[in-house]
Design a protein around this motif. Structure first.
Motif, PDB file in Angstrom:
ATOM      1  N   UNK A   9       0.800  -1.220   0.000  1.00  0.00           N
ATOM      2  CA  UNK A   9       0.000   0.000   0.000  1.00  0.00           C
ATOM      3  C   UNK A   9       0.834   1.273   0.000  1.00  0.00           C
ATOM      4  N   UNK A  10       1.998   1.239   0.704  1.00  0.00           N
ATOM      5  CA  UNK A  10       2.763   2.467   0.898  1.00  0.00           C
ATOM      6  C   UNK A  10       4.124   2.458   0.221  1.00  0.00           C
ATOM      7  N   UNK A  11       4.561   1.306  -0.288  1.00  0.00           N
ATOM      8  CA  UNK A  11       5.834   1.274  -0.980  1.00  0.00           C
ATOM      9  C   UNK A  11       6.849   0.387  -0.294  1.00  0.00           C
ATOM     10  N   UNK A  12       7.959   0.088  -0.989  1.00  0.00           N
ATOM     11  CA  UNK A  12       8.965  -0.825  -0.429  1.00  0.00           C
ATOM     12  C   UNK A  12       9.666  -0.286   0.805  1.00  0.00           C
TER      13      UNK A  12
ATOM     14  N   UNK B 292      10.654   7.172  11.784  1.00  0.00           N
ATOM     15  CA  UNK B 292       9.961   5.978  11.291  1.00  0.00           C
ATOM     16  C   UNK B 292       8.607   6.338  10.683  1.00  0.00           C
ATOM     17  N   UNK B 293       7.899   7.286  11.280  1.00  0.00           N
ATOM     18  CA  UNK B 293       6.605   7.718  10.738  1.00  0.00           C
ATOM     19  C   UNK B 293       6.775   8.321   9.342  1.00  0.00           C
ATOM     20  N   UNK B 294       7.816   9.150   9.166  1.00  0.00           N
ATOM     21  CA  UNK B 294       8.052   9.774   7.860  1.00  0.00           C
ATOM     22  C   UNK B 294       8.417   8.717   6.818  1.00  0.00           C
ATOM     23  N   UNK B 295       9.262   7.754   7.221  1.00  0.00           N
ATOM     24  CA  UNK B 295       9.670   6.721   6.279  1.00  0.00           C
ATOM     25  C   UNK B 295       8.499   5.845   5.845  1.00  0.00           C
ATOM     26  N   UNK B 296       7.543   5.613   6.756  1.00  0.00           N
ATOM     27  CA  UNK B 296       6.426   4.735   6.425  1.00  0.00           C
ATOM     28  C   UNK B 296       5.378   5.463   5.583  1.00  0.00           C
ATOM     29  N   UNK B 297       5.011   6.680   5.974  1.00  0.00           N
ATOM     30  CA  UNK B 297       3.867   7.339   5.368  1.00  0.00           C
ATOM     31  C   UNK B 297       4.238   8.400   4.326  1.00  0.00           C
ATOM     32  N   UNK B 298       5.469   8.875   4.347  1.00  0.00           N
ATOM     33  CA  UNK B 298       5.861   9.891   3.362  1.00  0.00           C
ATOM     34  C   UNK B 298       7.355   9.761   3.097  1.00  0.00           C
ATOM     35  N   UNK B 299       7.754   8.613   2.546  1.00  0.00           N
ATOM     36  CA  UNK B 299       9.182   8.381   2.357  1.00  0.00           C
ATOM     37  C   UNK B 299       9.770   9.234   1.244  1.00  0.00           C
TER      38      UNK B 299
END
Length: 308
Positions: free
Chosen positions: A102-105, A264-271
């Motif tokens: 859903x959010x990318x690799x 971690x939040x930035x990497x998951x939802x807005x990498x």
């Protein structure tokens, strides 16, 4: 896609796990130091010569690896069943797969170690709560043991009679000891073995007193009574120390984990935001500097909390 952001995220998560382990290890070392001083005060004088003559049993050694994992599961009261490992490993893998789709690799790669660290932390926290409950129950058990010895029971029969009257989770530990003694093992050796299995160092002190009493006699009831009083005083001192230092320790936890959580939040939802910053020459230097500052700050916060 560059592997550097993934490496930075993995290093941050490893540092988080190492910080949790160091904190638990420092608390365990403080408990060992306090109980060692108790041994020097209580098992002195008439017990000193007897203790020097006793066979060397060796204090329990806390080690990492498969034995440390098995001890953690015992302290947490968890059975290592396939269903348990499906929850601990399968659920994080499933959620990481959903994040990957859903959010990318990048989100999938970051989600998996974060969830694994959270699962381990939940298990460790449950084990610590049960351990504290065992330590609180141990003086009550020693009081029951002393009463039975005072009215004429032997040490072994008093232990067999007092063990079933204790509530969980200590009853599980004492039940293992009682089972070993019924199979022919000496009571002090059974106590040492179970204390090593559960990492319950206070129980090893009881094993030292029991071993001296079984081999050389003496007023073991008086020593056990003083040991119970000391454990109560030590528990009260720990609670007061925790209450006085709660604000500082909570602040240290928040300051150490907040930057890691935001990253971690930035990497998951807005990498994409993170990747664009990493591709910029100045941005990459800022990220590396932030990682170095995070490592140094977490170390100093750990030292500050440990010194309290």
């Amino acid at each position: 896609m560059s592997a550097a952001p993934l490496a930075i995220a993995a290093i941050a998560l490893l540092l988080l796990a190492a910080g949790l382990w160091l904190w638990s290890w420092s608390r365990e070392r403080e408990r060992r130091q306090a109980t060692a001083s108790f041994v020097e005060r209580q098992i002195a004088g008439q017990w000193q010569a007897a203790q020097a003559s006793a066979p060397a049993g060796g204090a329990p050694v806390w080690r990492l690896g498969t034995q440390g994992w098995a001890r953690l599961l015992r302290r947490a009261g968890v059975s290592p069943t396939p269903g348990f490992y499906c929850m601990v490993l399968g659920l994080p893998l499933l959620l990481a797969l959903l994040a990957f789709l859903l959010l990318g690799p990048v989100a999938g790669v970051v989600t998996l170690p974060v969830l694994l660290v959270l699962s381990y932390f939940r298990l460790w926290w449950k084990a610590e709560k049960r351990y504290r409950r065992m330590v609180e129950q141990l003086p009550v058990f020693l009081d029951s043991l002393v009463r039975l010895i005072t009215i004429g029971n032997s040490l072994g029969s008093a232990f067999q009679a007092a063990a079933p009257e204790v509530d969980e989770p200590l009853q599980e530990v004492l039940g293992r000891v009682a089972s070993l003694t019924r199979s022919g093992k000496e009571l002090d050796a059974a106590l040492r073995q179970v204390s090593a299995q559960y990492g319950l160092h206070e129980l090893y002190l009881v094993a030292a007193v029991v071993g001296v009493a079984l081999r050389f006699g003496g007023r073991s009831d008086q020593v056990l009574e003083r040991m119970a009083a000391f454990m109560r005083d030590l528990q009260q001192a720990r609670q007061e120390l925790v209450a006085l230092s709660a604000e500082i320790r909570l602040s240290a936890w928040i300051l150490a984990l907040l930057p890691v959580g935001i990253a971690a939040f930035i990497l998951v939802f807005n990498n994409d935001l993170f990747m664009n910053m990493w591709r910029d020459p100045v941005g990459s230097k800022m990220l590396l500097g932030a990682l170095a500052l995070q490592i140094a700050g977490s170390y100093w916060l750990y030292r500050m909390a440990k010194s309290i």
